[in-house]
Motif scaffolding. Structure first.
Motif, mmCIF file in Angstrom:
data_model
loop_
_atom_site.group_PDB
_atom_site.id
_atom_site.type_symbol
_atom_site.label_atom_id
_atom_site.label_comp_id
_atom_site.label_asym_id
_atom_site.label_seq_id
_atom_site.Cartn_x
_atom_site.Cartn_y
_atom_site.Cartn_z
ATOM 1 N N MET A 1 -48.430 39.573 -10.079
ATOM 2 C CA MET A 1 -47.491 39.374 -8.990
ATOM 3 C C MET A 1 -46.175 40.099 -9.268
ATOM 4 N N GLN A 2 -45.725 39.982 -10.532
ATOM 5 C CA GLN A 2 -44.475 40.636 -10.902
ATOM 6 C C GLN A 2 -44.588 42.149 -10.726
ATOM 7 N N ASP A 3 -45.727 42.718 -11.062
ATOM 8 C CA ASP A 3 -45.919 44.164 -10.910
ATOM 9 C C ASP A 3 -45.853 44.589 -9.449
ATOM 10 N N ILE A 4 -46.427 43.794 -8.577
ATOM 11 C CA ILE A 4 -46.396 44.107 -7.137
ATOM 12 C C ILE A 4 -44.963 44.107 -6.629
ATOM 13 N N ILE A 5 -44.192 43.073 -6.997
ATOM 14 C CA ILE A 5 -42.798 42.994 -6.554
ATOM 15 C C ILE A 5 -41.988 44.150 -7.119
ATOM 16 N N GLN A 6 -42.197 44.470 -8.398
ATOM 17 C CA GLN A 6 -41.480 45.593 -9.004
ATOM 18 C C GLN A 6 -41.844 46.909 -8.315
ATOM 19 N N ASP A 7 -43.109 47.079 -7.952
ATOM 20 C CA ASP A 7 -43.536 48.290 -7.238
ATOM 21 C C ASP A 7 -42.857 48.396 -5.877
ATOM 22 N N ILE A 8 -42.743 47.265 -5.177
ATOM 23 C CA ILE A 8 -42.070 47.255 -3.864
ATOM 24 C C ILE A 8 -40.603 47.633 -4.031
ATOM 25 N N ILE A 9 -39.948 47.069 -5.036
ATOM 26 C CA ILE A 9 -38.529 47.360 -5.278
ATOM 27 C C ILE A 9 -38.343 48.836 -5.635
ATOM 28 N N ILE A 10 -39.188 49.355 -6.494
ATOM 29 C CA ILE A 10 -39.105 50.779 -6.865
ATOM 30 C C ILE A 10 -39.329 51.652 -5.636
ATOM 31 N N PHE A 11 -40.308 51.288 -4.800
ATOM 32 C CA PHE A 11 -40.577 52.039 -3.567
ATOM 33 C C PHE A 11 -39.352 52.041 -2.656
ATOM 34 N N LEU A 12 -38.730 50.868 -2.477
ATOM 35 C CA LEU A 12 -37.558 50.774 -1.593
ATOM 36 C C LEU A 12 -36.374 51.563 -2.149
ATOM 37 N N LYS A 13 -36.159 51.478 -3.452
ATOM 38 C CA LYS A 13 -35.056 52.235 -4.058
ATOM 39 C C LYS A 13 -35.300 53.733 -3.925
ATOM 40 N N ASP A 14 -36.531 54.173 -4.142
ATOM 41 C CA ASP A 14 -36.861 55.595 -3.966
ATOM 42 C C ASP A 14 -36.666 56.023 -2.518
ATOM 43 N N LEU A 15 -37.032 55.154 -1.605
ATOM 44 C CA LEU A 15 -36.859 55.443 -0.182
ATOM 45 C C LEU A 15 -35.382 55.648 0.149
ATOM 46 N N VAL A 16 -34.534 54.805 -0.423
ATOM 47 C CA VAL A 16 -33.089 54.933 -0.202
ATOM 48 C C VAL A 16 -32.567 56.223 -0.829
ATOM 49 N N LEU A 17 -32.984 56.496 -2.064
ATOM 50 C CA LEU A 17 -32.483 57.684 -2.767
ATOM 51 C C LEU A 17 -32.985 58.983 -2.151
ATOM 52 N N ASN A 18 -34.183 58.971 -1.579
ATOM 53 C CA ASN A 18 -34.771 60.193 -1.021
ATOM 54 C C ASN A 18 -34.414 60.419 0.441
ATOM 55 N N ASN A 19 -33.711 59.506 1.041
ATOM 56 C CA ASN A 19 -33.317 59.654 2.443
ATOM 57 C C ASN A 19 -31.799 59.610 2.545
ATOM 58 N N ASN A 20 -31.326 59.883 3.723
ATOM 59 C CA ASN A 20 -29.899 59.816 3.989
ATOM 60 C C ASN A 20 -29.423 58.386 3.733
ATOM 61 N N ILE A 21 -28.389 58.227 2.916
ATOM 62 C CA ILE A 21 -27.892 56.899 2.559
ATOM 63 C C ILE A 21 -27.399 56.136 3.793
ATOM 64 N N PHE A 22 -26.846 56.852 4.765
ATOM 65 C CA PHE A 22 -26.354 56.195 5.973
ATOM 66 C C PHE A 22 -27.499 55.612 6.798
ATOM 67 N N VAL A 23 -28.613 56.320 6.829
ATOM 68 C CA VAL A 23 -29.794 55.800 7.528
ATOM 69 C C VAL A 23 -30.304 54.555 6.817
ATOM 70 N N SER A 24 -30.345 54.609 5.491
ATOM 71 C CA SER A 24 -30.798 53.457 4.711
ATOM 72 C C SER A 24 -29.886 52.260 4.926
ATOM 73 N N LEU A 25 -28.568 52.486 4.898
ATOM 74 C CA LEU A 25 -27.615 51.398 5.135
ATOM 75 C C LEU A 25 -27.771 50.842 6.552
ATOM 76 N N LEU A 26 -28.000 51.736 7.506
ATOM 77 C CA LEU A 26 -28.183 51.309 8.890
ATOM 78 C C LEU A 26 -29.418 50.426 9.040
ATOM 79 N N VAL A 27 -30.489 50.762 8.349
ATOM 80 C CA VAL A 27 -31.705 49.939 8.392
ATOM 81 C C VAL A 27 -31.424 48.567 7.778
ATOM 82 N N GLY A 28 -30.776 48.552 6.606
ATOM 83 C CA GLY A 28 -30.430 47.289 5.958
ATOM 84 C C GLY A 28 -29.521 46.433 6.814
#
Length: 195
Positions: A1-28
């Motif tokens: 379970m911990q691995d799944i949650i860590q994978d989701i967090i890593i995916f979301l952080k990569d998504l933020v870093l690889n996209n426009n930060i303003f778009v990411s903030l707007l989604v949040g």
């Protein structure tokens, strides 16, 4: 379970870093505003994700401002769209009229306390305040103050939940905090005769 949650967090952080930060903030920002309007959405999850993905400070500020904006949007929808209709329809309903009078005349400090309890259904407060004759300025100021504790509480719960998967003491602390918050909400509900 911990691995799944860590994978989701890593995916979301990569998504933020690889996209426009303003778009990411707007989604949040947008998902928290949507939660204020559609109460079925999990506020705690969105706040926790914002704090995990954007960091504690930025995630907190983003979630706090978005929660305030969402509450104001919900308040204004009911104030502009339904308040007048309600008051026309309750002329012959003394209990409803009395309830709306209580909400309209609630003290500022009571409103802040009620809104600051994490287990109080924010959507119900937004609707009740929007339908009542409570001043918008009073509601806005109460929201600004109260939502600090709500966002901090749910952010703490969410971010430490990830840690709790490996540390039992975090689970115990969270259960104690949840119990205290729930107990305080029951006291406030009884003291202010909130149903």
């Amino acid at each position: 379970m911990q691995d799944i949650i860590q994978d989701i967090i890593i995916f979301l952080k990569d998504l933020v870093l690889n996209n426009n930060i303003f778009v990411s903030l707007l989604v949040g920002f947008s998902v928290i505003i949507l939660e204020s309007i559609i109460p079925i959405l999990p506020l705690a999850v969105f706040i926790a994700l914002n704090m995990i993905v954007f960091g504690n400070f930025t995630g907190f500020i983003l979630s706090w401002i978005a929660t305030i904006v969402g509450c104001q949007v919900s308040f204004l929808i009911f104030r502009k769209g339904f308040s007048q209709k309600l008051y026309h329809s309750i002329d012959d309903k003394p209990r409803t009229k009395k309830l709306m009078n209580i909400v309209s005349n609630i003290s500022f400090s009571k409103l802040v306390v009620i809104m600051a309890i994490p287990f109080t259904p924010a959507f119900s407060i937004n609707i009740g305040a929007g339908l009542s004759k409570i001043e918008h300025k009073k509601f806005l100021l109460a929201t600004l103050i109260a939502k600090i504790s709500v966002v901090y509480f749910w952010g703490f719960i969410g971010t430490t939940l990830v840690e709790s998967l490996t540390d039992i003491t975090v689970i115990i602390k969270l259960l104690i905090i949840l119990f205290i918050a729930f107990f305080l909400s029951k006291i406030v509900i009884n003291k202010f005769d909130i149903d």
